[in-house]
Design a protein around this motif. Sequence first.
Motif, PDB file in Angstrom:
ATOM      1  N   VAL A  40       0.872  -1.042  -0.030  1.00 22.44           N
ATOM      2  CA  VAL A  40      -0.133   0.002  -0.139  1.00 22.44           C
ATOM      3  C   VAL A  40       0.833   1.385  -0.162  1.00 22.44           C
ATOM      4  O   VAL A  40       0.578   2.183  -0.585  1.00 22.44           O
ATOM      5  N   GLU A  41       1.918   1.119   1.007  1.00 21.29           N
ATOM      6  CA  GLU A  41       2.801   2.327   0.795  1.00 21.29           C
ATOM      7  C   GLU A  41       3.314   2.701  -0.713  1.00 21.29           C
ATOM      8  O   GLU A  41       3.660   3.819  -0.894  1.00 21.29           O
ATOM      9  N   ALA A  42       3.706   1.660  -1.463  1.00 20.92           N
ATOM     10  CA  ALA A  42       4.078   1.953  -2.543  1.00 20.92           C
ATOM     11  C   ALA A  42       3.154   2.391  -3.502  1.00 20.92           C
ATOM     12  O   ALA A  42       3.564   2.629  -4.860  1.00 20.92           O
ATOM     13  N   GLY A  43       2.025   2.127  -3.434  1.00 20.11           N
ATOM     14  CA  GLY A  43       0.685   2.614  -4.169  1.00 20.11           C
ATOM     15  C   GLY A  43       0.062   1.609  -4.901  1.00 20.11           C
ATOM     16  O   GLY A  43      -0.900   1.952  -5.759  1.00 20.11           O
ATOM     17  N   GLY A  44       0.172   0.580  -4.317  1.00 19.11           N
ATOM     18  CA  GLY A  44      -0.553  -0.721  -5.193  1.00 19.11           C
ATOM     19  C   GLY A  44      -2.014  -0.960  -4.242  1.00 19.11           C
ATOM     20  O   GLY A  44      -2.297  -0.186  -3.138  1.00 19.11           O
ATOM     21  N   ASN A  45      -3.006  -1.387  -5.124  1.00 17.36           N
ATOM     22  CA  ASN A  45      -4.394  -1.298  -4.608  1.00 17.36           C
ATOM     23  C   ASN A  45      -5.014  -2.583  -5.048  1.00 17.36           C
ATOM     24  O   ASN A  45      -6.022  -2.902  -4.488  1.00 17.36           O
ATOM     25  N   LEU A  46      -4.393  -3.420  -5.637  1.00 16.04           N
ATOM     26  CA  LEU A  46      -5.040  -4.925  -6.231  1.00 16.04           C
ATOM     27  C   LEU A  46      -4.686  -5.981  -5.259  1.00 16.04           C
ATOM     28  O   LEU A  46      -3.072  -6.516  -5.252  1.00 16.04           O
ATOM     29  N   ILE A  47      -5.423  -6.729  -4.500  1.00 12.48           N
ATOM     30  CA  ILE A  47      -5.003  -7.607  -3.705  1.00 12.48           C
ATOM     31  C   ILE A  47      -5.765  -9.141  -4.273  1.00 12.48           C
ATOM     32  O   ILE A  47      -7.143  -9.079  -4.106  1.00 12.48           O
ATOM     33  N   ASP A  48      -5.051 -10.096  -4.387  1.00 12.49           N
ATOM     34  CA  ASP A  48      -5.602 -11.429  -5.246  1.00 12.49           C
ATOM     35  C   ASP A  48      -5.474 -12.451  -4.569  1.00 12.49           C
ATOM     36  O   ASP A  48      -4.284 -12.824  -3.846  1.00 12.49           O
ATOM     37  N   THR A  49      -6.718 -13.255  -4.186  1.00  8.91           N
ATOM     38  CA  THR A  49      -6.632 -14.372  -3.534  1.00  8.91           C
ATOM     39  C   THR A  49      -7.594 -15.523  -4.141  1.00  8.91           C
ATOM     40  O   THR A  49      -7.836 -15.040  -5.321  1.00  8.91           O
ATOM     41  N   ALA A  50      -8.038 -16.532  -3.589  1.00  8.34           N
ATOM     42  CA  ALA A  50      -8.966 -17.497  -4.100  1.00  8.34           C
ATOM     43  C   ALA A  50      -9.547 -18.187  -2.868  1.00  8.34           C
ATOM     44  O   ALA A  50      -8.982 -18.417  -1.850  1.00  8.34           O
ATOM     45  N   ASP A  51     -10.811 -18.867  -3.220  1.00  8.24           N
ATOM     46  CA  ASP A  51     -11.450 -19.376  -2.212  1.00  8.24           C
ATOM     47  C   ASP A  51     -10.658 -20.882  -1.825  1.00  8.24           C
ATOM     48  O   ASP A  51     -10.898 -21.322  -0.723  1.00  8.24           O
ATOM     49  N   VAL A  52      -9.689 -21.258  -2.576  1.00  8.45           N
ATOM     50  CA  VAL A  52      -8.998 -22.530  -2.491  1.00  8.45           C
ATOM     51  C   VAL A  52      -7.589 -22.464  -1.991  1.00  8.45           C
ATOM     52  O   VAL A  52      -6.920 -23.170  -1.412  1.00  8.45           O
ATOM     53  N   TYR A  53      -7.144 -21.380  -1.951  1.00 11.09           N
ATOM     54  CA  TYR A  53      -5.848 -21.054  -1.147  1.00 11.09           C
ATOM     55  C   TYR A  53      -5.695 -21.293   0.456  1.00 11.09           C
ATOM     56  O   TYR A  53      -6.405 -20.651   1.119  1.00 11.09           O
ATOM     57  N   VAL A  54      -4.785 -22.076   0.431  1.00  5.02           N
ATOM     58  CA  VAL A  54      -4.590 -22.748   1.907  1.00  5.02           C
ATOM     59  C   VAL A  54      -6.184 -22.952   2.708  1.00  5.02           C
ATOM     60  O   VAL A  54      -6.575 -22.665   3.683  1.00  5.02           O
ATOM     61  N   ASP A  55      -7.235 -23.626   1.789  1.00  2.00           N
ATOM     62  CA  ASP A  55      -8.414 -23.836   2.195  1.00  2.00           C
ATOM     63  C   ASP A  55      -9.215 -22.915   2.659  1.00  2.00           C
ATOM     64  O   ASP A  55     -10.065 -22.959   3.871  1.00  2.00           O
ATOM     65  N   GLY A  56      -9.125 -21.555   2.090  1.00  2.00           N
ATOM     66  CA  GLY A  56      -9.762 -20.566   2.697  1.00  2.00           C
ATOM     67  C   GLY A  56      -8.874 -19.723   3.649  1.00  2.00           C
ATOM     68  O   GLY A  56      -9.564 -18.585   3.920  1.00  2.00           O
ATOM     69  N   GLU A  57      -8.076 -20.250   4.014  1.00  2.00           N
ATOM     70  CA  GLU A  57      -7.098 -19.273   5.111  1.00  2.00           C
ATOM     71  C   GLU A  57      -6.600 -17.951   4.435  1.00  2.00           C
ATOM     72  O   GLU A  57      -6.480 -16.937   5.300  1.00  2.00           O
ATOM     73  N   SER A  58      -6.164 -18.139   3.343  1.00  5.27           N
ATOM     74  CA  SER A  58      -6.019 -16.840   2.660  1.00  5.27           C
ATOM     75  C   SER A  58      -7.108 -15.673   2.690  1.00  5.27           C
ATOM     76  O   SER A  58      -6.654 -14.621   3.197  1.00  5.27           O
ATOM     77  N   GLU A  59      -8.124 -15.930   2.287  1.00  8.10           N
ATOM     78  CA  GLU A  59      -9.314 -14.967   2.215  1.00  8.10           C
ATOM     79  C   GLU A  59      -9.220 -14.658   3.739  1.00  8.10           C
ATOM     80  O   GLU A  59      -9.768 -13.359   3.821  1.00  8.10           O
ATOM     81  N   LYS A  60      -9.305 -15.388   4.747  1.00  6.15           N
ATOM     82  CA  LYS A  60      -9.523 -15.254   6.389  1.00  6.15           C
ATOM     83  C   LYS A  60      -8.443 -14.139   6.637  1.00  6.15           C
ATOM     84  O   LYS A  60      -8.915 -12.996   7.179  1.00  6.15           O
ATOM     85  N   VAL A  61      -7.360 -14.379   6.036  1.00  5.42           N
ATOM     86  CA  VAL A  61      -6.270 -13.330   6.379  1.00  5.42           C
ATOM     87  C   VAL A  61      -6.401 -12.080   5.946  1.00  5.42           C
ATOM     88  O   VAL A  61      -6.225 -11.055   6.390  1.00  5.42           O
ATOM     89  N   VAL A  62      -6.753 -12.012   4.419  1.00  7.47           N
ATOM     90  CA  VAL A  62      -7.042 -10.937   3.927  1.00  7.47           C
ATOM     91  C   VAL A  62      -7.943  -9.991   4.501  1.00  7.47           C
ATOM     92  O   VAL A  62      -7.959  -8.886   4.706  1.00  7.47           O
ATOM     93  N   GLY A  63      -9.307 -10.835   4.898  1.00  8.52           N
ATOM     94  CA  GLY A  63     -10.156 -10.123   5.626  1.00  8.52           C
ATOM     95  C   GLY A  63      -9.925  -9.466   6.991  1.00  8.52           C
ATOM     96  O   GLY A  63     -10.187  -8.176   7.069  1.00  8.52           O
ATOM     97  N   ARG A  64      -9.210 -10.204   7.712  1.00  2.00           N
ATOM     98  CA  ARG A  64      -8.717  -9.588   9.092  1.00  2.00           C
ATOM     99  C   ARG A  64      -7.845  -8.289   8.798  1.00  2.00           C
ATOM    100  O   ARG A  64      -8.062  -7.315   9.484  1.00  2.00           O
ATOM    101  N   LEU A  65      -7.070  -8.369   7.924  1.00  2.00           N
ATOM    102  CA  LEU A  65      -5.886  -7.283   7.434  1.00  2.00           C
ATOM    103  C   LEU A  65      -6.783  -6.245   7.081  1.00  2.00           C
ATOM    104  O   LEU A  65      -6.370  -4.883   7.360  1.00  2.00           O
TER     105      LEU A  65
END
Length: 324
Positions: A40-65
């Motif tokens: 974000v500090e570098a000016g980025g805005n696109l965060i890419d994940t998927a429902d199958v990444y680490v059995d859904g854990e990736s989406e959960k981490v993204v959501g918490r952050l």
Amino acid sequence: MEQRVAGRSGLVVSRLGLGTMTWGRDTDRDEATACLLAYVEAGGNLIDTADVYVDGESEKVVGRLLRTVVPRERMVIATKAVGRTGPGPMSRGASRGHLLAALDASLKRLGTDYIDLWQLHAWDPLVPLEETLAALDTAVSSGRVRYVGVSNYSGWQLTRAATIQQLQRSCAPIVTTQMEYSLLERGVEREVVPAARSLGVGVIAWSPLGRGVLTGKYRHGTPSDSRAASPHLGEFVRRYLGGDSTRIVEAVATAADGLGVSPLAIALAWVRDRPGVTSAILGARTAGQLQASLSIENLALPAEIYDALDEVAEPSFGYPERRR
């Protein structure tokens, strides 16, 4: 960071995206936090994940952050569905039933009421395409999704889907196609990229560093802490070790030495600036790796180096893509 429009749409994303395939497993929450803040500090805005990444854990981490570290409204969330998320015949695929159930599950894990870019992770030959596209329309018309895209579709599959949408005056036109694209994987240039450019669809490149091989880290062996040495990602990387890949990696290293930059910078800048590419996804496991990728923002390859790499890594073309 430069922002680009995705195809012929109103969706604007940074030309480098933040991949999260390892979040929740190889990348813990603290490291993921550091990655997101640096991005974000570098000016980025696109965060890419998927429902199958680490059995859904990736989406959960993204959501918490996005609830605790960076405001959700600052980010374009891209996620995917189609992959298997549970037992039973209706827990995978591109059927209306699975897609809409998967969408609701992703929204819950992400802790948001809408997804900016929802992508079909793969083609499903068992489900009528019209049913799949109708599910995308439902997702958009309900307000749960803003834009839709596909991933890992061949040229004819992308063209067929987009044509049906145009004929039916769909409210959810495909705006992006996410494909593996690097100096080690240029198959998309035969049909997918020309189709996407003709249709007004933006290309999002995944694994632009050739699954890490183009960084040069495997030139003299396999580091013990690398993905190639990992039990769950080893086969994913080993495809590009040896053979023609060695020649291309050495060419990238030579170009890097000539410019006084890293092989990573050369390989990433080459993909980022290919015709039709909207964004390239950075799949860094650590904040240190990510910083190395983010540092190339001001790098533009000289034409002679760009053309030399283009020639060294040229994919095979023949009938019918190229006619003499």
